[in-house]
Every structure is written in structure tokens, then in C-alpha cells.
Write a protein that holds these residues in place. Structure first.
Motif, PDB file in Angstrom:
ATOM      1  N   GLN A 109      34.477  47.375  70.893  1.00 34.10           N
ATOM      2  CA  GLN A 109      33.377  48.326  71.023  1.00 34.10           C
ATOM      3  C   GLN A 109      32.970  48.397  72.497  1.00 34.10           C
ATOM      4  N   LEU A 168      34.739  40.366  51.084  1.00 36.13           N
ATOM      5  CA  LEU A 168      34.209  41.488  51.874  1.00 36.13           C
ATOM      6  C   LEU A 168      32.753  41.249  52.235  1.00 36.13           C
ATOM      7  N   GLY A 175      22.611  42.833  52.376  1.00 37.79           N
ATOM      8  CA  GLY A 175      22.462  43.615  51.158  1.00 37.79           C
ATOM      9  C   GLY A 175      23.803  43.759  50.454  1.00 37.79           C
ATOM     10  N   PHE A 176      24.808  43.996  51.261  1.00 44.29           N
ATOM     11  CA  PHE A 176      26.181  44.128  50.786  1.00 44.29           C
ATOM     12  C   PHE A 176      26.625  42.835  50.107  1.00 44.29           C
ATOM     13  N   SER A 218      35.843  41.065  46.507  1.00 42.75           N
ATOM     14  CA  SER A 218      34.491  41.565  46.732  1.00 42.75           C
ATOM     15  C   SER A 218      33.644  40.488  47.405  1.00 42.75           C
ATOM     16  N   THR A 266      28.273  40.284  61.288  1.00 46.56           N
ATOM     17  CA  THR A 266      27.022  40.785  61.856  1.00 46.56           C
ATOM     18  C   THR A 266      26.108  39.631  62.261  1.00 46.56           C
ATOM     19  N   ARG A 272      20.118  44.714  64.245  1.00 48.73           N
ATOM     20  CA  ARG A 272      19.273  44.197  63.158  1.00 48.73           C
ATOM     21  C   ARG A 272      19.591  44.921  61.859  1.00 48.73           C
ATOM     22  N   LEU A 273      19.702  46.232  61.969  1.00 50.13           N
ATOM     23  CA  LEU A 273      19.949  47.068  60.798  1.00 50.13           C
ATOM     24  C   LEU A 273      21.289  46.709  60.157  1.00 50.13           C
ATOM     25  N   GLN A 274      22.304  46.516  61.020  1.00 46.72           N
ATOM     26  CA  GLN A 274      23.633  46.174  60.522  1.00 46.72           C
ATOM     27  C   GLN A 274      23.614  44.823  59.820  1.00 46.72           C
ATOM     28  N   ASP A 296      17.968  47.494  67.762  1.00 43.89           N
ATOM     29  CA  ASP A 296      17.616  47.781  66.365  1.00 43.89           C
ATOM     30  C   ASP A 296      18.854  47.996  65.514  1.00 43.89           C
ATOM     31  N   ASP A 297      19.882  48.620  66.104  1.00 47.14           N
ATOM     32  CA  ASP A 297      21.106  48.879  65.347  1.00 47.14           C
ATOM     33  C   ASP A 297      21.717  47.580  64.839  1.00 47.14           C
ATOM     34  N   LEU A 310      24.743  40.575  48.777  1.00 49.40           N
ATOM     35  CA  LEU A 310      23.980  40.420  47.536  1.00 49.40           C
ATOM     36  C   LEU A 310      24.665  41.184  46.405  1.00 49.40           C
ATOM     37  N   ILE A 311      25.046  42.425  46.678  1.00 58.67           N
ATOM     38  CA  ILE A 311      25.699  43.231  45.651  1.00 58.67           C
ATOM     39  C   ILE A 311      27.024  42.591  45.241  1.00 58.67           C
ATOM     40  N   CYS A 312      27.767  42.073  46.223  1.00 56.32           N
ATOM     41  CA  CYS A 312      29.047  41.442  45.912  1.00 56.32           C
ATOM     42  C   CYS A 312      28.846  40.223  45.014  1.00 56.32           C
ATOM     43  N   LEU A 327      21.988  45.248  56.490  1.00 55.02           N
ATOM     44  CA  LEU A 327      22.914  45.971  55.620  1.00 55.02           C
ATOM     45  C   LEU A 327      23.987  45.030  55.088  1.00 55.02           C
TER      46      LEU A 327
END
Lengths: 433, 414
Positions: A384, A29, A314-315, A26, A37, A306-308, A303-304, A317-319, A311
Motif C-alpha cells: 500500500q 479468514l 466483527g468479521f 471461515s 488489522t 480503526r474502522l478496519q 480513522d480508516d 465474530l460472525i465466523c 470491521l
């Protein structure tokens, strides 16, 4: 002592293989996602010309009528009319100045059998190369006199020189662009600022391999080349862009310091006020942004992305929270072991150190695995279709940063469990046993 | 169900409980917003263009050594080149119809202007995309005509993009008609395109503009068909293939056009593409974003579920003796199972409460920093439900193991 803690930690981790894997995975990841990102974010928000960016400024004027403003939210027009751009060029109030527009240039190779192709062209003025520190492999730029005399001269990019002339010195040879012959005066070395700051709002791409051909603005226009972006206000004759009420040029100026910038802003203000008196402008407002400010204002980072990035953090932090929880549970379950060690004379500090070592091992393992995930993520990004895709690589800084983040995250995660473990009083634990 | 033993057990594990609550809350906040973003992207990708997309092809090319187009004679020469291409395409066996067409929905190449009700351009002003083309354009695109008529062949002008001639008739999309004439009587009325008058002779139901960019999103279905064949060194065509013959028509078109002018520039990447290829390209970033968000959500949920399962199994191991005592005092297996399930429900309940607050706060922050809509409550509701179910699922295995602890454990040393 450290060796002993290491041994204890490894034994403890081995005892709960599933949980250890879970913690490491975890953390890895979370770290992999954030580093991927963040690498893209840094790539996109970087300084395109680190040695020069502080001296480069983007002036803006507002030739739009009051009742038909450029934007509803009252932004300054992005581009300039030909008349204003030329007035600024001829005023020569800055150390260097250049006006520019992008065009699709159809290049016809001289070798028979090779088909014509489109490439990215820049119509600009003489100072462009010196102002932006564009490095030359052969030859050099053109002169201001070449601009005024509409000389058919061109500077081409290294990659185009490789394609057309096999990489040999092509200065003096001719290149056919949009059915007109141009004499090559210079060949650039690899030059592709990321983002392509000078082309922002002029059309085309913001990132990528760089432009292929550079031609004097007036020459290219006389040969019928058209800018990629033209924004018109007013409805009078728009056949001739030079006199039409249209904005289609970007202007950059080089100013050596804050005092110069202030002086130039005053000059711009006076110029706009003068245009208002002449009836050409209705609003005297002007703006002069530094390069990095201009990039930030134009939100060059999608913006995408920045958003990624948000995210991913945040991910992470949870890990980290997840790892804290598991480490905590794990250490509380070992209260008996801690009790025995304390009774045998281990100090609180020793227990604390032991648990921190265990957390650090989890962190290091997470970091190594996270690096693998980040490489995988970047590999995915390179596949991509985005124009910056090919530039996405992990650099040394990011590589080290991964480990710092990983170990720091795990140490933070270990702090609470280690603290709790070191507080346990030995006697009750022994008694319960 | 008595909550007392559960609550007092929880009090023993404040830090652990707090961490799970925090983790559930953060997961809920992120997953709610991420799923909302995914939903919006899917909605965006599913917008109709208004054309019959299946079998629609765009050809974009540039002739070798084309005349400059700076005098009347050379404009005529350019127009002749274009008419030759159109006739060549029309004669292909798999081509049903073909039209001169500067733009195509989703493709990106856009010409636009402002429509108003008088020459001074005061009052109502409607931004719209101009689709230049000939009398075949509407049928070729497959856009549905809901009022009026198509262009007649004799109404089609031809000129360069910067040429002076203005069309006397136009066909507008329904939103343009509605904004200019809210009473619904747009047909036959004269409007001013950037100050020049033209009569509305037809209204089409729906036609998306060629751009999907943010700056055009306020008028994304405002389109006008202009009866002008645009002459230039490059020209673009819309081709309608016979049903099921799209691929064949694309191959034939390439061969036939290169037979007319072998040196023309018509690269594989953008020279001849079907609208489905164009759609694929333009929405690739949205699809990538949606997929990435979905992957992150999935991993987050798995990590959180694994965290809950892991922590609970530790607690079970730690409390074996207490469980044994409770069993010895008469608690049934189901009571022990319930104990852990209720415990998890309480923790997850706390987590989702905090999570809802965080989700709304995150949404508010996103709304101020990005162009994001308000998070609809059903998304939050489904998220809450999902988190509670995931919590119960995660706790089931360790709780079952706890319920299998035999009462005899109470009599043994831990």
C-alpha cells in the motif's frame, strides 16, 4: 484417552470434508483479517519511546484573540509562537526543553555529478537529542551556546551519512544545506520513533524512516529556511516569523515525575496570566499533555485503520458464530454414536472432552491457515502507499496471539455443541436406531 | 400454506436456529454499514475539481543555486528565472498554454486565508484557498468563467510569498461569491482578504481547493485566483497539453527545463505529474478502503450463505425419516421443498429484523465515534432484500435434496 479422542475427532472431521473445510476456512479468514488489522493498529498506536515517554510533556498556550479563536470547538492551538517558545526555553523550568519545526532541506552533495535533493530537516534546539534519547553513531549534539551564537552546525541521520559519506565518520566535515555550509557535529544511529511524535502537527509524515538533518533553529532561520506549517492570527506584518502573530513551533519538555509536572503546569499558568497582563494574550488557559495523551488527543491513528480493525473483529465474530452453528449441527447428527458410547460406559465428561478436542483441532487448523492469511494480508499492506506500509510485519507476540485467539475462538465455538452432546440420554438414541 | 409443521420443527432446533438468526443479523449489520462507507468513498472520489482534468499537468521544481530573494534585486532575478521557464514551456509543440501556479486541485499544497466585507474583518468571514498565478492560470486550468473577465497582463504582480504587495483584483469561485454576497451581486464589489482590499472582477463556476483533508472539507470549493506570480527558490507551473498529447508534453517539458538548468531538482515522483496521476495518488487510500470493505462484504456473505447451506443439509439428513413419513402420508415433493424454503424465510426474517436494529445501532455508534453520516434507509432495504435472497439461494440445494427423499424411507429404520 486424549489419543483416542484425537482419533475419533479426526475420523469425524474426515467424514464431512466439505463442512470441515468450511469451518476451518471461515475461522481462518476471520483470524487472518483480525490479526492483519490488529498488527497495523498496534504498530500505529504504539509507544514511540517506551523508556522515556512517561517523562515527556507537550505544553500548549493560547495566544489567539478571543473573537478569532484557533478552533471552533475551542481546542488549544497545536503550536507556539517564536516568542513564547523562546521564553519557555530560556526559563529552563524543566529538566530539558526543546523547540522544533520541520523544514524541507535541500542537500547538495559535494561530489561532482551528484544532483541536489530534498530531505526532511528538523530545526531545533540543543536539548533535542538528549531529551529524546537519540543514539549517536559518531560525535554528538550541539550546545546551547551553539544555539545562541547561531553556529552553522548540523547532526545528520545514519542513512544520510551512508548516502553522502559511505558510512564513514563524517564528524567535522561539512554538508551543504539550502546553499549554506554546515559543519557536521554528530551522526545518528538508526533513529525513527513510530509515530514521529515530535513532528505531529508540524507537517510532513507521522510514520516512516525518520528525519535526515537536524540544525540549530536560529541558524537555520537566519539562513532563510522556512517551517512546513505556519498558522497565522492577526494580519500585521508577517514577513518575519519571529515577531509575527504566527504559531509554527512545537515545544517538548522533560519532567521527571508527577510533582514536577504539576509544578510545570503552575509555571505555565503563571506565564500565561503574566502574558495576559502584558496584553499579549487574551486568554490565560494552558495545557500540558503527556506524550501518549498527546498522541491519543491528536488521533494519530487514522480513522480508516480503526474502522478496519473494528470491521475485522466483527468479521471474526460472525465466523465464530458460523463455526458454532456448524459444529452444533454436526454433533447433533451424531446422537446415535454418542448414545452408543454412553451406553458402553463413557461418562458425560468423556463425551464433552471428545467434542472439545474436535473443536480444538478445527481451531488449530484455522489458526495455522489464519496465520497464512495474516501474512498475505500484511504483504498486501506493505504494498500500500501508506507511510507506515514498510513497517507492517508480524511479530512473535502477534504470532502467538494468533494461536491463542484461534484455539480460544474454536473452544468457545465448541462449548455449546459439546455441552449439548454430553447431555444426550443414551436410551432414546439407541431405541431410535 | 400451513405454518404449523414448520414452526414445530424449528422448535426442535432452538440453538441452531438462534445461531443462524444471529449470524444473519450480524452480517446484515456489518454489510449495510460497509456498503454505505463504500458508497461514500466512491462519491468522494467522483467529486469534480472544476478543471478540465484531461491534459492538465503540474510542474514543481527548484533551481540550483537560486538567489535568496531577500532584496528587490534578487527577487527580480528569481522572477526572471521563472519567466524563462514559462517562455520555454510555452514554446513546446505539444503545449497549448502554461501559467505560473502555486497550487493545483487535489495536489495538497495549499495557501489559504479569510475573506470578509470590511478591513476590521467583522461580520461574514469566508475561508478560501488562494491560487496564486498569472493571467494564463484560469484558461490553463480550464475553469469555467461564469461572470466578469480574466486578469489582464498588466494586473499581474510578482513577489515572494511573504512579500507585502497586495492584489487589487481577484477572481472568486461561485460559493465564495455567494457566501459574501447572497444577493448574487458580487461582481465589481470590494472585499477584504485578511484585511486587505481587492475588487472581484470575475467569478468562476467551480474550483476545488487543493486539499482533500478533513479540516478543509467545510469549504472545499471556496477558491480565489490571485494575480500574483510567486517568486522563490522553487516555482510551480500549470501546463495545458494539446488534446491527446499529455504524455508527449510531459516528456518535452522535462527535457526542455533540464536543458535550461540541468541541476534543478525536479524528481520523478512529484516533479512533473498529470492531474490524473495526482488524482490517483490522493484517492489511493479511499480506493483501498473501499476495495477492502467490498472484499470483506463478499466473504461475509459467502460465509453466511455457506453456513446456512451447511446447517440446512444437516437438518435434512437428520429428518430423512420424518420427510419420508410426510411423503408417505401424501405430501408432494414441492411441499417438502416449500417446507424448507418457508423455514428459511422465517429464520432469515427473524435475522433481518434483528439485523436492522443492529445496523442502525452500529451506524449510531459510528456516527458518535467517527465522522459518519446517517445510514439512509434504502441501503438497509437493499441489505434486507439481499439477505433474504441469499438465504433462499443457500437453502435451495439442501431443500431440493430433501424433496427427493422417497416415501419408502418411512418404512425403513433410520
Amino acid at each position: 484417552m486424549f489419543g483416542y479422542y484425537l482419533d475419533l475427532a479426526l475420523r469425524s472431521l474426515k467424514r464431512n470434508k466439505v463442512l470441515t473445510t468450511l469451518m476451518v476456512l471461515s475461522l481462518a479468514l476471520g483470524i487472518g483479517a483480525s490479526i492483519t488489522t490488529l498488527t497495523v493498529f498496534r504498530l500505529l498506536s504504539g509507544d514511540p519511546l517506551p523508556q522515556k515517554s512517561a517523562q515527556l510533556f507537550y505544553p500548549q498556550l493560547d495566544p489567539y484573540p478571543k473573537d478569532q479563536p484557533f478552533s471552533r470547538s475551542d481546542k488549544m492551538p497545536w503550536l507556539m509562537t517564536y516568542a513564547d517558545a523562546m521564553n519557555l526555553m530560556h526559563a529552563r523550568k524543566a529538566t530539558r526543553q526543546a523547540a522544533m519545526a520541520m523544514t524541507q532541506a535541500k542537500v547538495t552533495p559535494s561530489t561532482a555529478g551528484q544532483k541536489p535533493f530534498f530531505s526532511d530537516g528538523v530545526m531545533t534546539t540543543a536539548d533535542f537529542f538528549a531529551m529524546f534519547d537519540a543514539p549517536f553513531r559518531y560525535g554528538g549534539g550541539w550546545s546551547a551556546a551553539d544555539d545562541d551564537n547561531r553556529m552553522p552546525v548540523a547532526v545528520i541521520a545514519g542513512f544520510l551519512n551512508d548516502k553522502l559519506f559511505g558510512g564513514t565518520d563524517s564528524v567535522g566535515r561539512s554538508i551543504r544545506i539550502n546553499e549554506h555550509d554546515f559543519r557536521i557535529v554528530g551522526v545518528l544511529d538508526h533513529w525513527a520513533p513510530q509515530p514521529r511524535f515530535y513532528g505531529l502537527r508540524l507537517g510532513g509524515h507521522d510514520y516512516g524512516t525518520g528525519d535526515a538533518v537536524f540544525m540549530p533553529l536560529q541558524t537555520a532561520r537566519a539562513d532563510g529556511m522556512t517551517p512546513q506549517v505556519t498558522l497565522s492570527f492577526g494580519s500585521s506584518d508577517s514577513t518575519k516569523l519571529e515577531t509575527a502573530p504566527s504559531i509554527w513551533l512545537g515545544v517538548w519538555v522533560q519532567l521527571s515525575g508527577a510533582a514536577d509536572a504539576a509544578a510545570y503546569r503552575t509555571f505555565l499558568g503563571n506565564y500565561a496570566a503574566q502574558q495576559v497582563t502584558l496584553g499579549r494574550f487574551q486568554r490565560p488557559r494552558v495545557s500540558l499533555s503527556g506524550l501518549m495523551q498527546w498522541l491519543a488527543d491528536q488521533r494519530v491513528v487514522p480513522d480508516d485503520v480503526r474502522l478496519q480493525t473494528g470491521l475485522a473483529f466483527g468479521f471474526l465474530l460472525i465466523c465464530v458464530v458460523n463455526t458454532v452453528g456448524l459444529l452444533l449441527a454436526k454433533c447433533l447428527r451424531r446422537s446415535r454414536e454418542i448414545g452408543v458410547r454412553r451406553a458402553l460406559g463413557a461418562s458425560r465428561g468423556a463425551i464433552f472432552a471428545q467434542f472439545m478436542v474436535e473443536a480444538a483441532i478445527v481451531g488449530l487448523a484455522g489458526g495455522v491457515l489464519g496465520l497464512g492469511f495474516a501474512e498475505l494480508g500484511l504483504l498486501g499492506i506493505r504494498h500500500q502507499p501508506a507511510e507506515y506500509a514498510s513497517l507492517a510485519h508480524l511479530d512473535i507476540g502477534m504470532f502467538l496471539f494468533t494461536f491463542v485467539v484461534a484455539v480460544l475462538a474454536s473452544l468457545i465455538a465448541g462449548l455449546l455443541p459439546a455441552w449439548r452432546a454430553s447431555l444426550l440420554a443414551p436410551a432414546p438414541q439407541l431405541k431410535a436406531a | 400454506m400451513r405454518l404449523h409443521p414448520t414452526l414445530s420443527a424449528l422448535r426442535q432446533h432452538k440453538a441452531g436456529v438462534l445461531l443462524i438468526v444471529l449470524q444473519i443479523a450480524l452480517t446484515l449489520a456489518i454489510v449495510c454499514n460497509a456498503i454505505f462507507v463504500i458508497g461514500q468513498r466512491i462519491e468522494r472520489m467522483n467529486r469534480p475539481t472544476g478543471t478540465v482534468e484531461d491534459g492538465l499537468i503540474r510542474i514543481s521544481q527548484s533551481w540550483f543555486g537560486a538567489p535568496a530573494g531577500d532584496d528587490a534585486a534578487s527577487v527580480e532575478k528569481l522572477d526572471a528565472l521563472q519567466r524563462t521557464d514559462l517562455a520555454t514551456l510555452r514554446n513546446l509543440p505539444d503545449v497549448q498554454d502554461v501559467a505560473a501556479s502555486t497550487s493545483m486541485p487535489l495536489q495538497g499544497m495549499i495557501y489559504s486565508g479569510t475573506l470578509s466585507l470590511n478591513a476590521q474583518q467583522t461580520g461574514v468571514a469566508v475561508s478560501a484557498a488562494y491560487y496564486y498565478g498569472d493571467e494564463h492560470l484560469r484558461p490553463t486550468l480550464g475553469v469555467r468563467l461564469i461572470a466578469g473577465r480574466d486578469f489582464r497582463a498588466d494586473e499581474i504582480l510578482h513577489r515572494t510569498l511573504t512579500g507585502e504587495a497586495a492584489p487589487s483584483v481577484i477572481i472568486v469561485s461561485k460559493p465564495v461569491a455567494g457566501k459574501l454576497f447572497p444577493d448574487g451581486d458580487a461582481l465589481g464589489k470590494t472585499v477584504y482578504q485578511d484585511g486587505k482590499p481587492a475588487t472581484i472582477v470575475g467569478i468562476v463556476e467551480r474550483l476545488q481547493t487543493p486539499t482533500t483533508a478533513k479540516w478543509g472539507s467545510a469549504w472545499d470549493y471556496n477558491s480565489v485566483l490571485e494575480p500574483i506570480r510567486v517568486d522563490g527558490a522553487s516555482a510551480s507551473y500549470a501546463v495545458r497539453a494539446r488534446p491527446g498529447r499529455e504524455q508527449a508534453a510531459m516528456r518535452e517539458a522535462r527535457k526542455a527545463l533540464l536543458a535550461v538548468d540541468p541541476l534543478r531538482v525536479m524528481p520523478d515522483s512529484w516533479g512533473i505529474q498529470s492531474l490524473s496521476q495526482i488524482r490517483d495518488k490522493i484517492y489511493r487510500a479511499d480506493r483501498g478502503m473501499a476495495l477492502m470493505m467490498a472484499a470483506v462484504c463478499l466473504i461475509l456473505v459467502v460465509v453466511t450463505a455457506a453456513g446456512i447451506a451447511g446447517l440446512t443439509s444437516f437438518w435434512v439428513g437428520q429428518r430423512r425419516k420424518q420427510i419420508g413419513v410426510r411423503r408417505a402420508l401424501g405430501a408432494r415433493r414441492i411441499d417438502i421443498l416449500r417446507h424448507f424454503q418457508v423455514e428459511n424465510l422465517l429464520i432469515a426474517g427473524g435475522g433481518v429484523l434483528l439485523g436492522v436494529v443492529l445496523a442502525l445501532a452500529l451506524n449510531l455508534w459510528l456516527m458518535t465515534h467517527y465522522e459518519m453520516a446517517r445510514l439512509p434507509l434504502p441501503y438497509v432495504g437493499i441489505g434486507v432484500l439481499a439477505m433474504l435472497v441469499i438465504g433462499q439461494a443457500a437453502v435451495f440445494m439442501p431443500a431440493r435434496r430433501a424433496s427427493h427423499v422417497p416415501p419408502v424411507v418411512a418404512t425403513r429404520a433410520a
